[in-house]
Design an enzyme around this catalytic site. Structure first.
Site, PDB file in Angstrom:
ATOM      1  N   CYS A   9      78.789  37.348  41.181  1.00  0.00           N
ATOM      2  CA  CYS A   9      77.800  38.023  40.330  1.00  0.00           C
ATOM      3  C   CYS A   9      76.473  37.263  40.303  1.00  0.00           C
ATOM      4  O   CYS A   9      75.715  37.337  41.261  1.00  0.00           O
ATOM      5  CB  CYS A   9      78.381  38.235  38.932  1.00  0.00           C
ATOM      6  N   HIS A  24      84.003  40.105  39.445  1.00  0.00           N
ATOM      7  CA  HIS A  24      84.537  38.854  38.905  1.00  0.00           C
ATOM      8  C   HIS A  24      86.045  38.749  39.123  1.00  0.00           C
ATOM      9  O   HIS A  24      86.812  39.136  38.234  1.00  0.00           O
ATOM     10  CB  HIS A  24      84.250  38.787  37.397  1.00  0.00           C
ATOM     11  N   GLU A  35      87.722  36.208  38.840  1.00  0.00           N
ATOM     12  CA  GLU A  35      88.245  35.256  37.838  1.00  0.00           C
ATOM     13  C   GLU A  35      88.573  35.954  36.522  1.00  0.00           C
ATOM     14  O   GLU A  35      89.411  35.472  35.762  1.00  0.00           O
ATOM     15  CB  GLU A  35      87.249  34.101  37.635  1.00  0.00           C
TER      16      GLU A  35
END
Lengths: 297, 199
Positions: free
Chosen positions: B79, B182, B184
């Site tokens: 991002c 993302h 994560e």
């Protein structure tokens, strides 16, 4: 996998995800597009679009409401970072209006005059994420059960006095630490005492954290204040009157951004604090006529 | 043990660090130039690219990190990290830092504001994942950057189907990997494994 590329919006992950991206940053109250520009230039991760900062709301008295949509739109036009706005506690129509304006986060805020003295907004009904204030763990978990995707400790907005933010953070972090030590039977009693759903109490006990990010607000007026609450476990800071009621807002904004990001570096905090000029005027909490932090149920 | 840095100035630093630790990597939070010593790769996390850009300069990290990246140290940007690594940024601030490490033109907040943020399943298209029975990844896009032009050396690892238009969302050029979403946030470490394979 015909479901590939099928988009879901407004999910927990999408709502809480934006809060994750704001961690380590500073969200600044701004009342004009010019202030929003100063905030973005200084490194703010987001701005809160308001008609009056809390210090002025406190001074003026009367009923404080959602900002004029044209002001919010002018600020959205001015900056590229996220723009948040406040709705009154329980005022779900103000929240609907803010969602229609595509603000990035709605703050259901005690700084405005509450519209409902018993209920908060059912935040699950919205696609826009909400942040809510909390004085203690029970209040934080009640707000999360209503759908808040971020919690901020309330502090006492518009006072330039950090003591209430410290009290609230210590209370929230302290009770989380105690929960992690409690056995499974004790958690039911904790849920009763906190007036919070048992499922959330159990989750906090097992993870040692709130299920959503915990930010700090209310009373931050120097770089050292910002670093203090970060060292106490806040994950980002909201700064209201502290920036634009100081004598040199652009420098104060930049200094608070650097101190929040480098909160463990005392030498750096010393450097950015040098010759900053006057911080905002402060007030003693026991001399206040209205305590905003008492709003919220 | 492999030492990998996570740029630790602002953003979702902790989630990347958590996934790396699960993969038995020694994680260093990079906040100043000396933190770059001894790391074999670095992750640039999501956050606000304008803020991270300002803090990189304030902490004197911009030039030291640029040197590491241009000398070929593997880097993975998600991002805001994608924005910092791309050669051209549209709708950014004029003073915004760019490492010019991957030949992409990206538009900040190219999918819109938070109301337009979304999650979806995507297919990973790389030989690296061919052993894996499951090629799909849950992708969370938060005010995400949108790739608008791709250079000839760039390999595209995942696309998003946007009403018939195929938008690249995971790209790789030599030792640089970038993702518009993302991984994560959805706790998926496969792109992190791809990044670690470059070390």
């Amino acid at each position: 996998m015909e479901q590939v590329n099928k988009r879901s919006t407004g999910t927990d992950l999408v709502k809480r995800g934006l809060a994750e991206m704001l961690k380590g940053g500073v969200i600044m109250d701004v009342v004009t597009p010019e202030q929003a520009r100063i905030a973005e230039d200084a490194g703010a991760v987001a701005v809160m679009a308001l008609e009056r900062v809390p210090a002025d709301i406190r001074r003026d008295g009367g009923v404080a409401r959602m900002s004029d949509p044209s002001l919010i739109e002018a600020i959205q036009e001015e900056v590229t970072i996220p723009v948040m706005a406040k709705a009154r506690i329980g005022h779900f129509v103000e929240a609907q209006v803010l969602q229609s304006l595509k603000v990035d986060y709605i703050d259901e805020s005690e700084v405005l005059t509450p519209a409902d003295d018993a209920h908060h907004i059912d935040k699950w009904k919205f696609e826009i994420p909400f942040v809510c204030g909390a004085n203690n763990l029970g209040e934080a978990l009640r707000r999360i059960s209503e759908g808040a995707a971020m919690i901020r400790s309330k502090g006492e907005a518009g006072t330039g006095n950090i003591v209430e933010a410290v009290r609230h953070l210590r209370s929230i972090r302290g009770d989380i630490a105690k929960l992690t030590q409690a056995d499974s039977a004790e958690l039911f009693e904790w849920a009763k005492r906190l007036q919070a759903p048992i499922s959330l109490v159990q989750e906090v006990a097992s993870t040692g954290n709130l299920p959503v990010p915990l930010f700090c607000a209310g009373g931050i007026s120097t770089p050292a204040d910002a670093a203090l609450v970060m060292q106490m476990g806040a994950q980002a800071n909201f700064v209201g009157s502290g920036i634009f009621k100081s004598s040199d807002p652009a420098r104060m904004a930049r200094a608070v951004v650097e101190a929040t990001a480098n909160y463990q570096d005392a030498a750096l905090i010393a450097k950015v604090s040098k010759g900053l000029g006057e911080a905002m005027p402060g007030y003693e909490i026991d001399k206040l006529e209205v305590k905003l932090a008492e709003r919220g149920w | 043990m492999t030492r990998v840095g996570v740029l630790g100035l602002q953003g979702d630093i902790a989630r990347h660090a958590f996934l790396l630790k699960e993969l038995n990597v020694n994680v260093v939070q990079v906040r100043e130039p000396k933190d770059l010593d001894g790391i074999e790769g670095i992750i640039l996390p999501g956050g606000e690219s304008t803020t991270i850009s300002l803090l990189l300069r304030a902490n004197n990290l911009d030039e030291a990190l640029a040197e590491k990246i241009h000398s070929g140290m593997p880097v993975f940007g998600t991002c805001a990290g994608m924005i910092l690594l791309s050669s051209k940024v549209l709708d950014g601030r004029p003073d915004q830092l760019s490492f010019d490490a991957i030949d992409l033109s990206v538009r900040r907040n190219g999918f819109g504001r938070q109301l337009d943020s979304f999650e979806c399943d995507l297919k990973l298209e790389s030989d690296f994942f061919s052993d894996s029975a499951q090629h799909f990844i849950r992708a969370v896009f938060i005010r995400a950057p949108k790739v608008e032009a791709v250079g000839p050396k760039v390999e595209i690892i995942a696309y998003l189907d946007n009403q018939g238009e195929r938008i690249p969302v995971v790209c790789k050029q030599e030792s640089v990997i970038v993702s518009a979403f993302h991984p994560e946030l959805s706790n998926d470490s496969r792109l992190h494994q791809l990044f670690l394979s470059l070390l």
